[in-house]
Scaffold this active site. Sequence first.
Site, PDB file in Angstrom:
ATOM      1  N   GLU A  16      27.050  41.519  -7.314  1.00 33.25           N
ATOM      2  CA  GLU A  16      26.703  42.955  -7.297  1.00 33.25           C
ATOM      3  C   GLU A  16      25.214  43.171  -7.569  1.00 33.25           C
ATOM      4  OE1 GLU A  16      29.382  45.281  -9.712  1.00 33.25           O
ATOM      5  OE2 GLU A  16      31.107  44.054  -9.185  1.00 33.25           O
ATOM      6  N   GLU A  24      35.528  42.306 -15.653  1.00 40.33           N
ATOM      7  CA  GLU A  24      35.001  42.785 -16.945  1.00 40.33           C
ATOM      8  C   GLU A  24      36.032  42.772 -18.075  1.00 40.33           C
ATOM      9  OE1 GLU A  24      33.400  46.637 -15.986  1.00 40.33           O
ATOM     10  OE2 GLU A  24      31.972  45.837 -14.559  1.00 40.33           O
TER      11      GLU A  24
HETATM   12  C1  XIL Z   1      31.213  51.299  -9.040  1.00 37.41           C
HETATM   13  C2  XIL Z   1      30.995  52.006  -7.720  1.00 37.41           C
HETATM   14  O1  XIL Z   1      29.760  51.611  -7.174  1.00 37.41           O
HETATM   15  C3  XIL Z   1      31.027  53.498  -7.921  1.00 37.41           C
HETATM   16  O2  XIL Z   1      30.952  54.186  -6.680  1.00 37.41           O
HETATM   17  C4  XIL Z   1      32.310  53.904  -8.652  1.00 37.41           C
HETATM   18  O3  XIL Z   1      32.290  55.262  -8.951  1.00 37.41           O
HETATM   19  C5  XIL Z   1      32.496  53.099  -9.927  1.00 37.41           C
HETATM   20  O4  XIL Z   1      32.423  51.712  -9.643  1.00 37.41           O
HETATM   21  N1  XIL Z   1      30.802  46.971 -11.663  1.00 37.41           N
HETATM   22  C6  XIL Z   1      31.809  46.823 -10.726  1.00 37.41           C
HETATM   23  C7  XIL Z   1      31.905  47.772  -9.599  1.00 37.41           C
HETATM   24  O5  XIL Z   1      32.545  45.833 -10.777  1.00 37.41           O
HETATM   25  O6  XIL Z   1      33.219  47.957  -9.153  1.00 37.41           O
HETATM   26  C8  XIL Z   1      31.280  49.107  -9.964  1.00 37.41           C
HETATM   27  O7  XIL Z   1      31.292  49.915  -8.816  1.00 37.41           O
HETATM   28  C9  XIL Z   1      29.871  48.899 -10.496  1.00 37.41           C
HETATM   29  C10 XIL Z   1      29.897  48.083 -11.755  1.00 37.41           C
END
Ligand code: XIL
Length: 363
Positions: free
Chosen positions: A275, A159
């Site tokens: 994701e 990101e």
């Molecule tokens: C999220 C996790 O799912 C949570 O448990 C944590 O508190 C924060 O991070 N994009 C990403 C992931 O790249 O690492 C994130 O994961 C969700 C959004």
Amino acid sequence: MTVFFQRRSFLRTSLGALAVAAVRARIPARPLPALKEIAASKQLLFGTAVSFAELQRPECTALLTEQCSILVSENDMKWRATHPAPDRFDFSRADRFMAFAEEHRIAVRGHNLCWYQHNPEWLDFTVNAQNADTILREHIRTVVRRYAGRIHSWDVLNEAVLPAHQNPHDLRQCIWLNTLGEDYVEIAFRAAAEADPKALLTYNDYDIEEDTAEQQEKREAILKFLDRLRKRDVPVHALGLQSHLKPQPQPSQWKGLNQFLKEIEKLGLQVYITELDVDDSTLPASLPQRDMAVAAVYANYLRNILQHQSVKAVLTWGFTDRDSWLNHFRPRADGLPQRPLPFDENLQPTPAFFALRDALSVR
Ligand code: XIL
């Protein structure tokens, strides 16, 4: 008397049969089709993010080994987990996760080495223009070397592009940009490549799937960003599309995404869906309605994107609704748990599971 007993036992058996039929209708026969096998027949990896809690539950680990050919740790390879103090690393959870995956011969994505958030508190107070280069390199070297040769792909940078921040080259405001300028990007990728020449190095980002103007602007910025890196021979091998999706009023045509992926392919990059989940917080409470709408997004998105041969892996962000991050990140106003994933809180497959099965099968 005899007739009475016969009647009662008849009633009992027919009620029993009905109950069994009802349960059968709700719970599809096991074993389920294995998504990893369907994916493999299409040269794809299939898997999910795993939380530390899920790794402790035998019913979850059984599901993971049955269904997945690739896993990523949801939080345990992030800075906050692996680097709790400036002079201390902690790999206890990451090692447990790796051991599980390796025991079951499941590939592993590493996530992540450089992100604007989920960092340990000390980082903000410690990093400055003088020490940032050393701290970033040292972290990446230490984490990546520990698992070198055992990682399918590393999300090196997460990101990092956000046009709204109005920085040169559309980079997002973060501690590394503030201290190192845009060089931090190159430093991170080169340090990762040096520490594990075998891992595929990924740039991972969100909100670049839909047809909105904002997402189009972000896609264009990311394309320029990746093009610049490739021209400078920076070792970046793949793009991660996070794919945190929302149900749309109209099914999307994915026009912008398709065009973008053609350009990404020209850069010679692989693509991973890293994701995938569907936020149901705007949908009505009714379970069947929500499940169908969520599954429709899975079907619509996957059927389109899997036509791109550059896509090599599909991972959901969590496997069972019980553990979805969306329950904290975007809780429903009615307090009901979200249903964004292929298995519900009782580990039963949701319509999204069957949408995945079907989309993977027709690739
Ligand atoms: C999220 C996790 O799912 C949570 O448990 C944590 O508190 C924060 O991070 N994009 C990403 C992931 O790249 O690492 C994130 O994961 C969700 C959004």
